[in-house]
Motif scaffolding. Sequence first.
Motif, PDB file in Angstrom:
ATOM      1  N   GLU A 230       1.056  -1.298   0.218  1.00 51.11           N
ATOM      2  CA  GLU A 230       0.142  -0.233   0.068  1.00 51.11           C
ATOM      3  C   GLU A 230       1.086   1.433  -0.104  1.00 51.11           C
ATOM      4  OE1 GLU A 230      -4.187   1.271   1.920  1.00 51.11           O
ATOM      5  OE2 GLU A 230      -2.715   0.043   3.278  1.00 51.11           O
ATOM      6  N   ALA A 231       2.026   0.683   0.738  1.00 51.25           N
ATOM      7  CA  ALA A 231       2.997   2.526   1.330  1.00 51.25           C
ATOM      8  C   ALA A 231       3.535   2.399  -0.215  1.00 51.25           C
ATOM      9  CB  ALA A 231       3.827   2.384   1.951  1.00 51.25           C
ATOM     10  N   GLU A 232       4.070   1.561  -1.053  1.00 47.54           N
ATOM     11  CA  GLU A 232       5.296   1.460  -1.998  1.00 47.54           C
ATOM     12  C   GLU A 232       5.072   1.622  -3.256  1.00 47.54           C
ATOM     13  OE1 GLU A 232       8.438  -1.251  -0.557  1.00 47.54           O
ATOM     14  OE2 GLU A 232       8.550  -0.628   1.016  1.00 47.54           O
ATOM     15  N   LEU A 233       3.362   1.368  -3.729  1.00 44.95           N
ATOM     16  CA  LEU A 233       3.055   0.752  -4.991  1.00 44.95           C
ATOM     17  C   LEU A 233       2.277   1.953  -5.729  1.00 44.95           C
ATOM     18  CD1 LEU A 233       1.621  -3.392  -5.255  1.00 44.95           C
ATOM     19  CD2 LEU A 233       3.932  -2.190  -6.072  1.00 44.95           C
ATOM     20  N   PRO A 234       2.313   2.079  -6.916  1.00 46.87           N
ATOM     21  CA  PRO A 234       1.638   3.326  -7.144  1.00 46.87           C
ATOM     22  C   PRO A 234       0.147   3.810  -7.296  1.00 46.87           C
ATOM     23  CG  PRO A 234       2.612   2.471  -9.310  1.00 46.87           C
ATOM     24  CD  PRO A 234       2.865   1.463  -7.805  1.00 46.87           C
ATOM     25  N   LYS A 235      -0.297   5.010  -7.016  1.00 39.19           N
ATOM     26  CA  LYS A 235      -1.789   4.441  -6.490  1.00 39.19           C
ATOM     27  C   LYS A 235      -2.789   4.680  -7.132  1.00 39.19           C
ATOM     28  CE  LYS A 235       0.488   5.570  -2.337  1.00 39.19           C
ATOM     29  NZ  LYS A 235       0.589   4.646  -1.694  1.00 39.19           N
ATOM     30  N   LEU A 236      -2.891   3.758  -7.714  1.00 42.65           N
ATOM     31  CA  LEU A 236      -3.768   2.956  -8.213  1.00 42.65           C
ATOM     32  C   LEU A 236      -5.196   2.429  -7.981  1.00 42.65           C
ATOM     33  CD1 LEU A 236      -1.438   1.509 -11.850  1.00 42.65           C
ATOM     34  CD2 LEU A 236      -2.671   4.373 -10.992  1.00 42.65           C
ATOM     35  N   PRO A 237      -6.349   2.320  -8.703  1.00 38.45           N
ATOM     36  CA  PRO A 237      -7.639   2.606  -8.079  1.00 38.45           C
ATOM     37  C   PRO A 237      -7.446   0.341  -7.398  1.00 38.45           C
ATOM     38  CG  PRO A 237      -7.965   4.033  -9.770  1.00 38.45           C
ATOM     39  CD  PRO A 237      -6.531   3.874  -9.804  1.00 38.45           C
ATOM     40  N   ALA A 238      -7.186  -0.377  -8.972  1.00 39.19           N
ATOM     41  CA  ALA A 238      -6.979  -1.769  -8.700  1.00 39.19           C
ATOM     42  C   ALA A 238      -6.713  -2.232  -8.149  1.00 39.19           C
ATOM     43  CB  ALA A 238      -7.082  -1.974 -10.271  1.00 39.19           C
ATOM     44  N   ILE A 239      -4.899  -1.710  -8.272  1.00 37.93           N
ATOM     45  CA  ILE A 239      -4.508  -2.113  -6.650  1.00 37.93           C
ATOM     46  C   ILE A 239      -5.005  -2.001  -5.544  1.00 37.93           C
ATOM     47  CG2 ILE A 239      -1.973  -1.432  -5.999  1.00 37.93           C
ATOM     48  CD1 ILE A 239      -0.447  -0.787  -9.061  1.00 37.93           C
ATOM     49  N   SER A 240      -5.739  -0.503  -5.268  1.00 44.71           N
ATOM     50  CA  SER A 240      -6.221  -0.735  -3.608  1.00 44.71           C
ATOM     51  C   SER A 240      -7.437  -1.472  -3.338  1.00 44.71           C
ATOM     52  CB  SER A 240      -6.664   1.059  -3.851  1.00 44.71           C
ATOM     53  OG  SER A 240      -5.093   1.676  -3.709  1.00 44.71           O
ATOM     54  N   ASN A 241      -8.118  -1.977  -4.582  1.00 46.78           N
ATOM     55  CA  ASN A 241      -8.769  -2.697  -4.306  1.00 46.78           C
ATOM     56  C   ASN A 241      -8.530  -3.929  -4.148  1.00 46.78           C
ATOM     57  OD1 ASN A 241     -12.129  -3.382  -4.680  1.00 46.78           O
ATOM     58  ND2 ASN A 241     -10.980  -4.657  -6.366  1.00 46.78           N
ATOM     59  N   ALA A 242      -7.154  -4.572  -4.507  1.00 43.83           N
ATOM     60  CA  ALA A 242      -6.578  -5.530  -4.662  1.00 43.83           C
ATOM     61  C   ALA A 242      -6.016  -6.197  -3.270  1.00 43.83           C
ATOM     62  CB  ALA A 242      -5.675  -6.544  -5.871  1.00 43.83           C
ATOM     63  N   ILE A 243      -5.298  -5.052  -2.807  1.00 37.98           N
ATOM     64  CA  ILE A 243      -5.091  -5.342  -1.407  1.00 37.98           C
ATOM     65  C   ILE A 243      -6.087  -4.832  -0.807  1.00 37.98           C
ATOM     66  CG2 ILE A 243      -3.469  -3.339   0.384  1.00 37.98           C
ATOM     67  CD1 ILE A 243      -1.869  -2.307  -2.193  1.00 37.98           C
TER      68      ILE A 243
END
Length: 324
Positions: A230-243
């Motif tokens: 959450e802290a190091e990957l790009p702030k993309l909606p799909a990534i936030s949802n996956a996390i």
Amino acid sequence: MVNNANWLLPEGVEEILPTEALKLEMLRRKIVDDFTAKEFSLVMPPVMEFVDALLTGTGKELDTQTYKFMDQQSNRMLGIRADITPQVARIDSHYLSNNDVNRLCYTSTVLRAQPAEMGGQREVLQCGVEIFGVSDTSADKEVISAMLETLALANINDVTISLAHVDIYRALVKDSKISEAEEMRLRDVLLRKSTPDLNDLNRQLGQSLLDAFITLIKLQGDATILLKAEAELPKLPAISNAISELDEVVGYIKSAYPKVSVHLDLADVAGYRYYTGIKHSAYIPGRGRTVAKGGRYDHIGAHFGRSRPATGFSADLKTLVKLA
């Protein structure tokens, strides 16, 4: 004189003798009873079908694993199934299409052109469950629960479950705007977990397009890596949802199955073209390969006329009996 060659079986095919056959059958019965008690409906797809139906959609990934032969009645090519999931997707789409949600299970034989591991079997007695029509993580949790309890029925209890989410990789690929050829090279590097090769590929591209993947390949370990992601990957909606989805599933496993170890590998891209969300694999000490695996494969029924959420797991009963 007796020709001993007449008694030989093809490589990767075995006969099961009385003692083990009884164990296998008793385990099969226990697992089917457990599935049906959990309100999964048992289905029995045919062992062979026309190839164009058997390999439709996601099933195309199984092309090289499928035995094919000509049907003397129709003069069309038939195939012996190498996996049951595409067949169950067709049953959901075609025969049970009036149901909003279908919860199906099976135990049947599949035949593969190549074993999944060196010296392994090509004839597999596959068991599993599939849930169609549920898009939230409740279906993922239910499938993981069924998988872990199937292993417990086989007296396999010292389990580590590895979780991944393919949406993270897909979002990074889309954001990086790399070419298809570059993406194939990148995926190969991630499959091999080779940080030096990833650094070399980044330098070859002449820019820092792959910096996020250099971060991604390091994101494996216990649940704390979700905070790092959450802290190091790009702030993309799909990534936030996956996390968020992974965090929810990890919390469920820890609460419901406290003795099960949880491992996360956010750079796990195996089956990238097949899975569409959370994927899960079960491991035990002393064995480098999975004992059961599954995940989300939404839209698998699209080519059968019914594109919708789907998730499931499968395991080989023969393997479970030998490991018990």
